[in-house]
Design a protein around this motif. Structure first.
Motif, PDB file in Angstrom:
ATOM      1  N   ILE A  49       0.839  -1.203   0.000  1.00 18.83           N
ATOM      2  CA  ILE A  49       0.000   0.000   0.000  1.00 18.83           C
ATOM      3  C   ILE A  49       0.871   1.249   0.000  1.00 18.83           C
ATOM      4  O   ILE A  49       0.637   2.207  -0.755  1.00 18.83           O
ATOM      5  CB  ILE A  49      -0.947  -0.009   1.216  1.00 18.83           C
ATOM      6  CG1 ILE A  49      -1.990  -1.117   1.066  1.00 18.83           C
ATOM      7  CG2 ILE A  49      -1.630   1.349   1.395  1.00 18.83           C
ATOM      8  CD1 ILE A  49      -2.686  -1.479   2.368  1.00 18.83           C
ATOM      9  N   ASN A  50       1.904   1.254   0.849  1.00 13.17           N
ATOM     10  CA  ASN A  50       2.805   2.401   0.883  1.00 13.17           C
ATOM     11  C   ASN A  50       3.520   2.591  -0.448  1.00 13.17           C
ATOM     12  O   ASN A  50       3.781   3.718  -0.875  1.00 13.17           O
ATOM     13  CB  ASN A  50       3.819   2.231   2.009  1.00 13.17           C
ATOM     14  CG  ASN A  50       3.199   2.439   3.376  1.00 13.17           C
ATOM     15  OD1 ASN A  50       2.243   3.180   3.523  1.00 13.17           O
ATOM     16  ND2 ASN A  50       3.737   1.768   4.376  1.00 13.17           N
ATOM     17  N   SER A  51       3.826   1.480  -1.123  1.00 11.58           N
ATOM     18  CA  SER A  51       4.440   1.576  -2.440  1.00 11.58           C
ATOM     19  C   SER A  51       3.494   2.246  -3.429  1.00 11.58           C
ATOM     20  O   SER A  51       3.907   3.056  -4.255  1.00 11.58           O
ATOM     21  CB  SER A  51       4.827   0.181  -2.937  1.00 11.58           C
ATOM     22  OG  SER A  51       5.424   0.247  -4.201  1.00 11.58           O
ATOM     23  N   ASN A 201     -10.940  11.975  10.180  1.00 17.21           N
ATOM     24  CA  ASN A 201     -10.461  11.811  11.551  1.00 17.21           C
ATOM     25  C   ASN A 201     -10.280  10.352  11.949  1.00 17.21           C
ATOM     26  O   ASN A 201      -9.902  10.064  13.094  1.00 17.21           O
ATOM     27  CB  ASN A 201     -11.388  12.518  12.546  1.00 17.21           C
ATOM     28  CG  ASN A 201     -12.805  11.973  12.521  1.00 17.21           C
ATOM     29  OD1 ASN A 201     -13.093  10.962  11.886  1.00 17.21           O
ATOM     30  ND2 ASN A 201     -13.711  12.659  13.207  1.00 17.21           N
ATOM     31  N   ALA A 202     -10.518   9.431  11.001  1.00 13.87           N
ATOM     32  CA  ALA A 202     -10.383   8.009  11.324  1.00 13.87           C
ATOM     33  C   ALA A 202      -9.488   7.267  10.335  1.00 13.87           C
ATOM     34  O   ALA A 202      -9.463   6.032  10.342  1.00 13.87           O
ATOM     35  CB  ALA A 202     -11.767   7.354  11.374  1.00 13.87           C
ATOM     36  N   VAL A 203      -8.752   7.980   9.485  1.00 12.66           N
ATOM     37  CA  VAL A 203      -7.855   7.292   8.546  1.00 12.66           C
ATOM     38  C   VAL A 203      -6.760   6.583   9.339  1.00 12.66           C
ATOM     39  O   VAL A 203      -6.347   7.064  10.406  1.00 12.66           O
ATOM     40  CB  VAL A 203      -7.246   8.254   7.507  1.00 12.66           C
ATOM     41  CG1 VAL A 203      -8.321   8.817   6.601  1.00 12.66           C
ATOM     42  CG2 VAL A 203      -6.466   9.368   8.178  1.00 12.66           C
ATOM     43  N   PRO A 204      -6.272   5.442   8.865  1.00 10.39           N
ATOM     44  CA  PRO A 204      -5.321   4.646   9.652  1.00 10.39           C
ATOM     45  C   PRO A 204      -3.942   5.270   9.791  1.00 10.39           C
ATOM     46  O   PRO A 204      -3.190   4.902  10.691  1.00 10.39           O
ATOM     47  CB  PRO A 204      -5.245   3.329   8.877  1.00 10.39           C
ATOM     48  CG  PRO A 204      -5.640   3.691   7.478  1.00 10.39           C
ATOM     49  CD  PRO A 204      -6.660   4.770   7.610  1.00 10.39           C
ATOM     50  N   ALA A 205      -3.579   6.188   8.912  1.00  7.71           N
ATOM     51  CA  ALA A 205      -2.263   6.831   8.989  1.00  7.71           C
ATOM     52  C   ALA A 205      -2.319   8.141   8.233  1.00  7.71           C
ATOM     53  O   ALA A 205      -3.094   8.296   7.282  1.00  7.71           O
ATOM     54  CB  ALA A 205      -1.179   5.920   8.404  1.00  7.71           C
ATOM     55  N   VAL A 206      -1.508   9.089   8.660  1.00 11.29           N
ATOM     56  CA  VAL A 206      -1.479  10.388   8.004  1.00 11.29           C
ATOM     57  C   VAL A 206      -1.108  10.222   6.537  1.00 11.29           C
ATOM     58  O   VAL A 206      -0.262   9.396   6.177  1.00 11.29           O
ATOM     59  CB  VAL A 206      -0.485  11.330   8.713  1.00 11.29           C
ATOM     60  CG1 VAL A 206       0.945  10.852   8.569  1.00 11.29           C
ATOM     61  CG2 VAL A 206      -0.615  12.756   8.209  1.00 11.29           C
ATOM     62  N   GLY A 207      -1.801  10.964   5.686  1.00 14.16           N
ATOM     63  CA  GLY A 207      -1.534  10.896   4.259  1.00 14.16           C
ATOM     64  C   GLY A 207      -2.369   9.887   3.507  1.00 14.16           C
ATOM     65  O   GLY A 207      -2.329   9.852   2.278  1.00 14.16           O
TER      66      GLY A 207
END
Length: 473
Positions: A49-51, A201-207
């Motif tokens: 996902i980060n990729s 306000n509930a996303v699992p990580a910033v960005g």
């Protein structure tokens, strides 16, 4: 960028395994896992996902297609410029050809990014993870895919639609889809994202993408399709969500350490200070080539036109917050040249010719939502909120410059130009509202209806002669 041994007709297939990232903000590889047996746990998928999110660094880079729409508009220009000068000037001057190397690079970069996205979607469907996680991840990937295909349809018109990982042989059978079919896919992707992504306000990580980000892009897509009713519905949902608000001061939106404020709807995360981090490239790229003072090296991209500078009303603080009028050289002389200020980072450490800046980049922000709402509804209330923030008279009030902008449509066009200046919106805005030819011809651009699209790269057609060219190239 990695070299591939064989350039495919539409660059659908590329190597994935070693492009995975440990974190959106940490680019060092985590393992040498084989892609075929890697995708088993949530931790495995977080790497992939980060990729996929890291492709934003390429797609929204200063020398990429979305950035270069500024020089196709009346906001940005080029003087002295680094790199492939002739290809850059051709984009600015609407004289580009299908052999333009930058445009071929854009095409490759989009399809490489789509490979990463489709790879996650293919793998997670069969991973057997819980439904809530699976659907959220799919929503994030479909948000990115919808956003990228929206950019592509604006840039190229109909493009080959690829929604899964395919083989080399399969790639030759996938030709350009009609624009209407591309929009159908974009809407489908973004609607799935809206239904499965959390609020900001509930996303699992910033960005990471949120429901509001997906709705904002979907609203813009609906407006591009001429469906104001549907656009109003999704944009009103963003407005009523309570997740976003305008910051009190316009200037406080920008700065090396200003990140993920209440006004930000979707933001690309950068981490300055080290050459091994994904440091922000905009300040260096947008500084004048000749300066050697405010930056060690300037790219000379997206220099500010007099037309944009003169668009601001008297007393509008956004002009000084957005535009530098020049710099003082090493001999103490002031050199007059207008260039973007929003990503300024004069104290960034350097590595070689690069400033390792820390500025994030907002792809979407709440002021954009408000102005889109006025466009969708015909209600100036939302536009007037944007003007109130900077202390300017409301549209329809005695102090408004109605002689220059007598209709709400023209008022919105003006407001988007100064509020969102140099943030890669202007060219797409003019295309969406059908005003591109009228406005740009009046500003001296040698543009035609056909030239509102970029050419399909000639190398793509050479590799697969069933791929058709855009008219006029």
């Amino acid at each position: 960028m990695k070299k591939i041994k064989r350039i495919l007709a539409i660059t659908f297939v590329c190597v994935m395994a070693c492009s995975c990232k440990k974190s959106f903000l940490e680019l060092s590889p985590v393992s040498n896992a084989n892609a075929n047996n890697f995708y088993k746990t949530k931790a495995d998928f977080e790497v992939a996902i980060n990729s996929a999110y890291a492709t934003l660094y390429v797609i929204y880079a200063p020398e990429e297609a979305v950035s270069y729409t500024e020089i196709m508009s009346d906001e940005g220009t080029l003087y002295a410029v680094a790199g492939a000068q002739a290809d850059k000037w051709a984009i600015r001057d609407y004289t580009t050809t299908a052999s333009n190397t930058l445009i071929y690079q854009y095409w490759q970069d989009y399809y490489k990014a789509l490979f990463n996205i489709n790879n996650v979607l293919d793998k997670i469907q069969a991973a057997g993870l819980d439904a809530a996680y699976t659907n959220r991840v799919k929503g994030e990937m479909m948000f990115l895919r919808g956003l990228y295909y929206y950019n592509m349809v604006q840039l190229f018109g109909g493009v080959p639609l690829v929604t899964k990982v395919i083989s080399t042989e399969e790639s030759y059978g996938i030709l350009r889809s009609p624009v209407a079919d591309v929009y159908t896919q974009i809407v489908s992707d973004l609607k799935f994202a809206v239904d499965n992504l959390p609020l900001a306000n509930a996303v699992p990580a910033v960005g990471r993408a949120s429901k509001g980000a997906a709705e904002t892009v979907l609203g813009k897509v609906y407006l591009s399709m001429g469906n104001k009713t549907a656009a109003t519905q999704v944009l009103q949902d963003v407005y009523n969500s309570g997740q976003y608000s305008l910051l009190p001061q316009y200037a406080s939106l920008f700065g090396a350490n200003v990140k993920n404020t209440k006004e930000s709807v979707f933001e690309i995360q950068y981490l300055g200070g080290s050459a091994s981090n994904p440091y922000s490239p905009y300040w260096t790229a947008f500084a004048p080539v000749t300066n050697g003072v405010i930056t060690k090296y300037g790219g000379g991209i997206n220099q500010v036109t007099d037309d944009l500078y003169d668009e601001y009303e008297a007393g509008d603080p956004r002009r000084d917050a957005s535009i530098e009028t020049g710099y003082t050289d090493a001999k103490g002389n002031f050199v007059k040249i207008k260039f973007p200020k929003k990503w300024e980072d004069r104290t960034a450490p350097t590595s070689g010719t690069q400033e390792l800046s820390n500025n994030n980049f907002m792809v979407l922000r709440y002021a954009d939502v408000l102005l889109l709402l006025s466009e969708a509804t015909g209600d100036a209330t939302y536009l007037n909120q944007v003007r109130a923030r900077v202390g300017l008279a409301a549209f329809g009030s005695p102090g408004y410059p109605s002689a220059q902008y007598p209709t709400l449509a023209l008022a919105i066009e003006h407001e988007r130009k100064v509020e969102l200046a140099l943030e890669f919106h202007r060219f797409f805005d003019l295309k969406r509202t059908g005003r591109a030819l009228t406005v740009l011809k009046a500003k001296g651009k040698a543009v035609t209806e056909q030239r509102l699209l970029l050419p399909i790269p000639q190398y793509v057609i050479t590799q697969n002669n069933k791929i058709t060219q855009n008219p006029g190239y």
